[in-house]
Design a protein around this motif. Structure first.
Motif, PDB file in Angstrom:
ATOM      1  N   LEU A  34       0.706  -1.372  -0.113  1.00  0.00           N
ATOM      2  CA  LEU A  34       0.056  -0.052   0.090  1.00  0.00           C
ATOM      3  C   LEU A  34       0.897   1.383  -0.065  1.00  0.00           C
ATOM      4  O   LEU A  34       0.658   2.314  -0.655  1.00  0.00           O
ATOM      5  CB  LEU A  34      -0.957   0.084   1.133  1.00  0.00           C
ATOM      6  CG  LEU A  34      -1.975  -1.186   1.087  1.00  0.00           C
ATOM      7  CD1 LEU A  34      -2.719  -1.123   2.408  1.00  0.00           C
ATOM      8  CD2 LEU A  34      -2.704  -1.277  -0.003  1.00  0.00           C
ATOM      9  N   GLU A  35       1.935   1.398   0.659  1.00  0.00           N
ATOM     10  CA  GLU A  35       3.026   2.389   0.534  1.00  0.00           C
ATOM     11  C   GLU A  35       3.565   2.729  -0.470  1.00  0.00           C
ATOM     12  O   GLU A  35       3.638   3.775  -1.046  1.00  0.00           O
ATOM     13  CB  GLU A  35       4.124   2.143   1.910  1.00  0.00           C
ATOM     14  CG  GLU A  35       4.912   3.306   2.145  1.00  0.00           C
ATOM     15  CD  GLU A  35       6.090   2.997   2.777  1.00  0.00           C
ATOM     16  OE1 GLU A  35       7.052   3.836   2.848  1.00  0.00           O
ATOM     17  OE2 GLU A  35       6.507   1.728   3.254  1.00  0.00           O
ATOM     18  N   TYR A  36       3.923   1.495  -1.523  1.00  0.00           N
ATOM     19  CA  TYR A  36       4.359   1.777  -2.810  1.00  0.00           C
ATOM     20  C   TYR A  36       3.231   2.135  -3.613  1.00  0.00           C
ATOM     21  O   TYR A  36       3.536   2.913  -4.583  1.00  0.00           O
ATOM     22  CB  TYR A  36       5.096   0.308  -3.268  1.00  0.00           C
ATOM     23  CG  TYR A  36       6.242  -0.147  -2.257  1.00  0.00           C
ATOM     24  CD1 TYR A  36       6.721   0.565  -1.184  1.00  0.00           C
ATOM     25  CD2 TYR A  36       6.548  -1.365  -2.667  1.00  0.00           C
ATOM     26  CE1 TYR A  36       7.591   0.091  -0.491  1.00  0.00           C
ATOM     27  CE2 TYR A  36       7.737  -2.053  -1.513  1.00  0.00           C
ATOM     28  CZ  TYR A  36       8.033  -1.213  -0.704  1.00  0.00           C
ATOM     29  OH  TYR A  36       9.070  -2.012   0.003  1.00  0.00           O
ATOM     30  N   PHE A  37       2.134   1.666  -3.694  1.00  0.00           N
ATOM     31  CA  PHE A  37       1.153   2.089  -4.278  1.00  0.00           C
ATOM     32  C   PHE A  37       0.669   3.461  -4.124  1.00  0.00           C
ATOM     33  O   PHE A  37       0.509   4.054  -5.195  1.00  0.00           O
ATOM     34  CB  PHE A  37      -0.106   1.482  -4.173  1.00  0.00           C
ATOM     35  CG  PHE A  37      -1.500   1.540  -4.290  1.00  0.00           C
ATOM     36  CD1 PHE A  37      -1.738   2.084  -5.945  1.00  0.00           C
ATOM     37  CD2 PHE A  37      -2.709   2.231  -3.778  1.00  0.00           C
ATOM     38  CE1 PHE A  37      -3.016   2.706  -6.517  1.00  0.00           C
ATOM     39  CE2 PHE A  37      -3.813   2.608  -4.159  1.00  0.00           C
ATOM     40  CZ  PHE A  37      -3.963   3.171  -5.600  1.00  0.00           C
ATOM     41  N   VAL A  38       0.634   4.129  -2.998  1.00  0.00           N
ATOM     42  CA  VAL A  38       0.248   5.510  -2.662  1.00  0.00           C
ATOM     43  C   VAL A  38       1.608   6.486  -3.167  1.00  0.00           C
ATOM     44  O   VAL A  38       1.385   7.394  -3.847  1.00  0.00           O
ATOM     45  CB  VAL A  38       0.138   5.670  -1.040  1.00  0.00           C
ATOM     46  CG1 VAL A  38       0.058   7.231  -0.769  1.00  0.00           C
ATOM     47  CG2 VAL A  38      -0.952   5.216  -0.720  1.00  0.00           C
ATOM     48  N   HIS A  80      -8.718   4.493   0.214  1.00  0.00           N
ATOM     49  CA  HIS A  80      -8.668   3.290   1.234  1.00  0.00           C
ATOM     50  C   HIS A  80      -7.141   3.078   1.648  1.00  0.00           C
ATOM     51  O   HIS A  80      -6.803   2.811   2.771  1.00  0.00           O
ATOM     52  CB  HIS A  80      -9.329   2.152   0.635  1.00  0.00           C
ATOM     53  CG  HIS A  80     -10.916   2.425   0.660  1.00  0.00           C
ATOM     54  ND1 HIS A  80     -11.663   2.659   1.512  1.00  0.00           N
ATOM     55  CD2 HIS A  80     -11.648   2.552  -0.657  1.00  0.00           C
ATOM     56  CE1 HIS A  80     -12.869   2.918   1.053  1.00  0.00           C
ATOM     57  NE2 HIS A  80     -12.748   2.631  -0.095  1.00  0.00           N
ATOM     58  N   ALA A  81      -6.208   3.250   0.722  1.00  0.00           N
ATOM     59  CA  ALA A  81      -4.888   2.898   0.798  1.00  0.00           C
ATOM     60  C   ALA A  81      -4.286   3.912   1.778  1.00  0.00           C
ATOM     61  O   ALA A  81      -3.614   3.300   2.879  1.00  0.00           O
ATOM     62  CB  ALA A  81      -4.168   2.767  -0.218  1.00  0.00           C
ATOM     63  N   ARG A  82      -4.691   5.191   1.807  1.00  0.00           N
ATOM     64  CA  ARG A  82      -4.101   6.108   2.548  1.00  0.00           C
ATOM     65  C   ARG A  82      -4.682   5.987   4.137  1.00  0.00           C
ATOM     66  O   ARG A  82      -3.939   6.109   5.054  1.00  0.00           O
ATOM     67  CB  ARG A  82      -4.435   7.577   1.957  1.00  0.00           C
ATOM     68  CG  ARG A  82      -3.372   8.000   0.702  1.00  0.00           C
ATOM     69  CD  ARG A  82      -4.165   9.475  -0.012  1.00  0.00           C
ATOM     70  NE  ARG A  82      -3.114   9.974  -0.795  1.00  0.00           N
ATOM     71  CZ  ARG A  82      -3.469  10.589  -1.757  1.00  0.00           C
ATOM     72  NH1 ARG A  82      -5.015  11.110  -1.835  1.00  0.00           N
ATOM     73  NH2 ARG A  82      -2.484  11.274  -2.335  1.00  0.00           N
TER      74      ARG A  82
END
Length: 293
Positions: free
Chosen positions: A6-10, A67-69
């Motif tokens: 999720l961190e990489y996605f954001v 939602h990831a954030r």
């Protein structure tokens, strides 16, 4: 699904580029790409459109980003809450600073904070004020020193460092050098050198001109006050700076107050209202380091 994915996605979503995202999270680009692909497989949808030069969110990606954030913020809050109870501050803080700024009390605050809380990893980045404010709002930046035009950024907490008027700077012998004040229409006959779009000073200047339907000739743009002063001193263009900036060059430039540009330019620290103990501790050091207006 892992938090690091999720961190990489954001990071990719905010940077809109896999290479810059990899630099931000400090792993290889191939590592970021592999983790994003794995996340997409788990979710059953592509999160990015990779057909162009950048990385653009798909419809599914835009839905997932919020939602990831939230998930990352929740995970961070757990660690912060435990650390606060244990009176230990750890983690990572990203601090932003407007490009061209030479306000060293910020560095004093960072040094004092680092000495008191060595377990916190500090990252300092430079950018224009608009992007830094967006970064604070989005959670990519924890605290930023930014320039704004007359009012605090909506939805953020701020601590004002400087609030002052704009001036124009000219060298000896310039047609305006014998005056102490000018109006915006007086500048129409001269090329202007000023800060670029997205900076607080430029926003103040542009708003003042728009309010009076004045269209100055912006011939040159520079992010550093030294560059603007140097160009103005060579007679290439009339420089637009704040009062305190111009005061540093009083030995070689004349500063003239702009009568009809009354909105102040602010230099301020900005942060989200919902913040953890690390930001709160850094703010304490910053308030002591800076002299409030």
């Amino acid at each position: 699904m892992e938090l690091r994915q999720l961190e990489y996605f954001v990071a990719v979503a905010e940077e809109q580029n896999f290479t810059r995202a990899a630099e931000r999270v400090r792993i290889s680009q191939s590592g970021v790409s592999a983790q994003i692909r794995q996340l997409e497989r788990e979710l059953g949808a592509e999160l990015f459109d990779r057909s162009g030069r950048g990385a653009t969110l798909t419809v599914a990606g835009r839905v997932a980003l919020e939602h990831a954030r939230a998930a990352l913020a929740a995970a961070g809050a757990v660690g912060q809450a435990v650390g606060e109870v244990a009176d230990v501050i750890k983690g990572r803080l990203t601090v932003g600073m407007v490009v061209g700024c030479t306000v060293t009390p910020l560095f004093d605050a960072l040094a004092a904070f680092h000495g008191a809380h060595p377990g916190v990893e500090l990252t300092l980045l430079e950018d224009n004020s608009d992007r830094l404010i967006d970064g604070v709002r989005g959670g990519a930046v924890d605290l930023a020193l930014v320039g704004t035009a007359g009012a605090v950024p909506e939805g953020l907490e701020t601590f004002t460092i400087v609030s002052e008027r704009l001036v124009v700077t000219v060298p000896p012998g310039h047609p305006l050098a014998g005056r102490s004040r000018v109006r915006l229409r007086d500048l129409a006959a001269y090329p202007i050198v000023c800060m670029p779009l997205g900076t607080g000073l430029r926003t103040v200047f542009d708003r003042a001109c728009a309010a009076l339907d004045v269209s100055p000739a912006i011939a040159l743009q520079a992010s550093a006050a030294d560059a603007i002063a140097d160009l103005a001193g060579r007679g290439i263009a009339v420089g637009v700076l704040s009062e305190s900036m111009a005061a540093r060059y009083r030995d070689r430039l004349t500063a003239l107050l702009i009568d009809d540009a009354t909105e102040p330019a602010l230099l301020a620290l900005a942060w989200r209202a919902t913040h953890g103990p690390a930001v709160r501790a850094l703010l304490g050091h910053a308030r002591r380091a800076f002299t409030p207006v």
